[in-house]
Write an enzyme that holds these catalytic residues in place. Structure first.
Site, PDB file in Angstrom:
ATOM      1  N   ASN A 108      -0.923   5.243 -12.357  1.00 22.08           N
ATOM      2  CA  ASN A 108      -1.196   4.603 -11.076  1.00 22.08           C
ATOM      3  C   ASN A 108      -2.124   3.404 -11.207  1.00 22.08           C
ATOM      4  O   ASN A 108      -1.934   2.380 -10.545  1.00 22.08           O
ATOM      5  CB  ASN A 108      -1.798   5.627 -10.111  1.00 22.08           C
ATOM      6  CG  ASN A 108      -1.858   5.114  -8.684  1.00 22.08           C
ATOM      7  OD1 ASN A 108      -0.847   5.033  -8.002  1.00 22.08           O
ATOM      8  ND2 ASN A 108      -3.052   4.750  -8.236  1.00 22.08           N
ATOM      9  N   SER A 165     -14.281  -1.923 -11.969  1.00 21.28           N
ATOM     10  CA  SER A 165     -15.270  -1.004 -11.401  1.00 21.28           C
ATOM     11  C   SER A 165     -16.513  -0.927 -12.283  1.00 21.28           C
ATOM     12  O   SER A 165     -16.407  -0.954 -13.514  1.00 21.28           O
ATOM     13  CB  SER A 165     -14.668   0.394 -11.264  1.00 21.28           C
ATOM     14  OG  SER A 165     -15.654   1.346 -10.929  1.00 21.28           O
ATOM     15  N   LYS A 188     -11.559   7.180   3.419  1.00 25.39           N
ATOM     16  CA  LYS A 188     -11.860   7.624   2.060  1.00 25.39           C
ATOM     17  C   LYS A 188     -12.448   9.027   2.013  1.00 25.39           C
ATOM     18  O   LYS A 188     -12.589   9.608   0.938  1.00 25.39           O
ATOM     19  CB  LYS A 188     -12.821   6.623   1.382  1.00 25.39           C
ATOM     20  CG  LYS A 188     -12.173   5.275   1.117  1.00 25.39           C
ATOM     21  CD  LYS A 188     -13.199   4.225   0.669  1.00 25.39           C
ATOM     22  CE  LYS A 188     -13.780   4.515  -0.686  1.00 25.39           C
ATOM     23  NZ  LYS A 188     -12.812   4.302  -1.773  1.00 25.39           N
ATOM     24  N   TYR A 209     -11.062   8.123 -13.989  1.00 25.85           N
ATOM     25  CA  TYR A 209     -10.936   6.923 -13.151  1.00 25.85           C
ATOM     26  C   TYR A 209     -11.570   5.735 -13.862  1.00 25.85           C
ATOM     27  O   TYR A 209     -10.959   4.661 -13.992  1.00 25.85           O
ATOM     28  CB  TYR A 209     -11.599   7.135 -11.785  1.00 25.85           C
ATOM     29  CG  TYR A 209     -11.859   5.840 -11.056  1.00 25.85           C
ATOM     30  CD1 TYR A 209     -10.811   5.123 -10.483  1.00 25.85           C
ATOM     31  CD2 TYR A 209     -13.154   5.329 -10.955  1.00 25.85           C
ATOM     32  CE1 TYR A 209     -11.046   3.917  -9.834  1.00 25.85           C
ATOM     33  CE2 TYR A 209     -13.394   4.127 -10.305  1.00 25.85           C
ATOM     34  CZ  TYR A 209     -12.346   3.420  -9.749  1.00 25.85           C
ATOM     35  OH  TYR A 209     -12.577   2.221  -9.118  1.00 25.85           O
ATOM     36  N   GLN A 228      -5.966  -4.840  -5.300  1.00 22.63           N
ATOM     37  CA  GLN A 228      -7.036  -3.903  -4.954  1.00 22.63           C
ATOM     38  C   GLN A 228      -6.569  -2.453  -4.958  1.00 22.63           C
ATOM     39  O   GLN A 228      -7.372  -1.536  -4.861  1.00 22.63           O
ATOM     40  CB  GLN A 228      -7.598  -4.241  -3.564  1.00 22.63           C
ATOM     41  CG  GLN A 228      -7.994  -5.697  -3.383  1.00 22.63           C
ATOM     42  CD  GLN A 228      -9.088  -6.119  -4.328  1.00 22.63           C
ATOM     43  OE1 GLN A 228     -10.150  -5.496  -4.387  1.00 22.63           O
ATOM     44  NE2 GLN A 228      -8.850  -7.190  -5.079  1.00 22.63           N
ATOM     45  N   SER A 239     -14.524  12.069   1.448  1.00 22.79           N
ATOM     46  CA  SER A 239     -15.704  12.361   0.624  1.00 22.79           C
ATOM     47  C   SER A 239     -16.081  11.198  -0.274  1.00 22.79           C
ATOM     48  O   SER A 239     -17.220  11.111  -0.734  1.00 22.79           O
ATOM     49  CB  SER A 239     -15.444  13.615  -0.232  1.00 22.79           C
ATOM     50  OG  SER A 239     -14.395  13.371  -1.160  1.00 22.79           O
ATOM     51  N   ASP A 266       0.847  -1.197   0.000  1.00 24.63           N
ATOM     52  CA  ASP A 266       0.000   0.000   0.000  1.00 24.63           C
ATOM     53  C   ASP A 266       0.880   1.244   0.000  1.00 24.63           C
ATOM     54  O   ASP A 266       2.109   1.163  -0.040  1.00 24.63           O
ATOM     55  CB  ASP A 266      -0.952   0.000   1.202  1.00 24.63           C
ATOM     56  CG  ASP A 266      -2.281   0.686   0.888  1.00 24.63           C
ATOM     57  OD1 ASP A 266      -2.254   1.853   0.430  1.00 24.63           O
ATOM     58  OD2 ASP A 266      -3.339   0.076   1.088  1.00 24.63           O
ATOM     59  N   PHE A 274     -29.468  14.249  -2.723  1.00 25.83           N
ATOM     60  CA  PHE A 274     -29.613  15.110  -3.888  1.00 25.83           C
ATOM     61  C   PHE A 274     -31.071  15.162  -4.355  1.00 25.83           C
ATOM     62  O   PHE A 274     -31.792  14.168  -4.317  1.00 25.83           O
ATOM     63  CB  PHE A 274     -28.765  14.602  -5.056  1.00 25.83           C
ATOM     64  CG  PHE A 274     -27.285  14.714  -4.834  1.00 25.83           C
ATOM     65  CD1 PHE A 274     -26.750  15.685  -4.000  1.00 25.83           C
ATOM     66  CD2 PHE A 274     -26.416  13.850  -5.482  1.00 25.83           C
ATOM     67  CE1 PHE A 274     -25.382  15.795  -3.793  1.00 25.83           C
ATOM     68  CE2 PHE A 274     -25.045  13.942  -5.294  1.00 25.83           C
ATOM     69  CZ  PHE A 274     -24.534  14.915  -4.444  1.00 25.83           C
ATOM     70  N   CYS A 334      -5.997   4.496  -7.326  1.00 22.27           N
ATOM     71  CA  CYS A 334      -6.634   5.766  -6.980  1.00 22.27           C
ATOM     72  C   CYS A 334      -8.091   5.636  -7.383  1.00 22.27           C
ATOM     73  O   CYS A 334      -8.406   5.454  -8.560  1.00 22.27           O
ATOM     74  CB  CYS A 334      -5.988   6.924  -7.736  1.00 22.27           C
ATOM     75  SG  CYS A 334      -6.867   8.487  -7.486  1.00 22.27           S
TER      76      CYS A 334
END
Length: 312
Positions: A92, A116, A176, A139, A75, A178, A31, A199, A78
């Site tokens: 990264n 993801s 983490k 991302y 795992q 936000s 890490d 929201f 960023c």
């Protein structure tokens, strides 16, 4: 040995914890502890060794072979969807992953990595096919491109599995900030002012009615370990519950746990318009065909279990 990258992170630390529960302590944790607060995720766990992610990459590139590595759970990444430094993100998330995969392929080590659900982006279909993959931020693009890289490997020497995580929540995500789950933030908001801020909606979705596939982190860790135990299976798979639930549902589950609180709706942030998924729901068809039959924890049960640990 078992290698876990991102071991001090949210999902990585939960994988290490589950391995410990199964009696495994011969774990190499990798890490970046520039944020030293992440050490709390590992402080009560048993590992054999720790390496900084940059040092570990240098070892991998110099082809140093760790004795008897059984599997690598990659795992580390960023994961900030609001980060727009594409050069950093690709180095990264994409280049780093390619180097680790090459190491594992060279030494015939199973490689199970974090993809993801963000790769689906603007799509309203969520099955593992190129035609429905539409990343909306850099991302997501970094994860999308690594998936494409994996798909181009025709004859892998060892298992390669990519898991497309949907909205994961649960213990050990507090670092983490936000980017932590809405369940985490709703819990803090209830404790602070007794109100969950959601929201507002738009012409398509009512206030707080945006839908996501919320999946408990312990279930995600179990899926990782299931693939390790089933090394004949390779591919890219969705990792979610297969059931879309609203943000209102999460808020109500948090309010129910505390026995108090109410919902307040706030304007939708300008900076998220055009880069936000209003709806996600994992298609589990391929995961089930692969042989994974275990049911996922319901939203209400998972929120209650999480908050019991969070507020202990």
């Amino acid at each position: 040995m078992i290698v876990v990258t991102g071991a001090a992170g949210f999902i990585g630390s939960n994988i290490v914890r589950m391995l410990n529960q199964q009696g495994r302590t011969d774990i190499i944790a990798v890490d970046d502890l520039s944020d030293g607060h992440k050490m709390f995720n590992l402080a009560d766990l048993q590992i054999a060794d720790y390496f900084d992610k940059d040092d570990f990459l240098e070892m991998v590139k110099s082809n140093q072979h760790f004795t008897d590595v059984e599997v690598m759970f990659h795992q580390g990444a960023c994961s900030a969807t609001t980060e727009w430094d594409g050069k950093y993100m690709m180095k990264n998330n994409y280049e780093y992953s390619k180097d680790l995969l090459a190491f594992c392929q060279n030494h015939r080590i199973p490689f199970i990595y974090a993809s993801s659900a963000s790769v689906y982006g603007g799509s309203e279909q969520f099955h593992e096919s190129l035609e429905v993959e539409k990343p909306l931020n850099v991302y997501a693009y970094s994860k999308f491109q690594f998936d494409q890289y994996v798909r181009r490997i025709e004859t892998p020497t060892a298992q390669i599995v990519g898991l497309r995580y949907f909205n994961v929540f649960g213990p050990f995500e507090q670092h983490k900030g936000s980017m932590a789950s809405v369940a985490f933030h709703f819990n803090n908001q209830i404790l602070d002012k007794g109100v969950c801020n959601l929201f507002e909606g738009d012409e398509e979705y009512g206030h707080g009615e945006q839908l996501r596939d919320f999946v408990y982190v312990e279930d995600v860790a179990k899926v990782n370990l299931w693939f390790w135990k089933n090394q004949a299976v390779s591919g890219i798979y969705n990792c979610g519950t297969g059931k879309a639930r609203s943000f209102n549902d999460v808020a109500n589950a948090v309010i129910s746990y505390h026995g108090k609180g109410e919902i307040n709706y706030i304007p939708f942030p300008e900076h998220l318009k055009g880069a936000y998924q209003n709806y996600t729901q994992a298609d589990l068809g391929n995961l089930r065909k692969a042989g994974h039959t275990e049911e996922f924890t319901s939203l209400e049960s998972a929120v209650a279990a999480y908050l019991a640990k969070l507020n202990a």
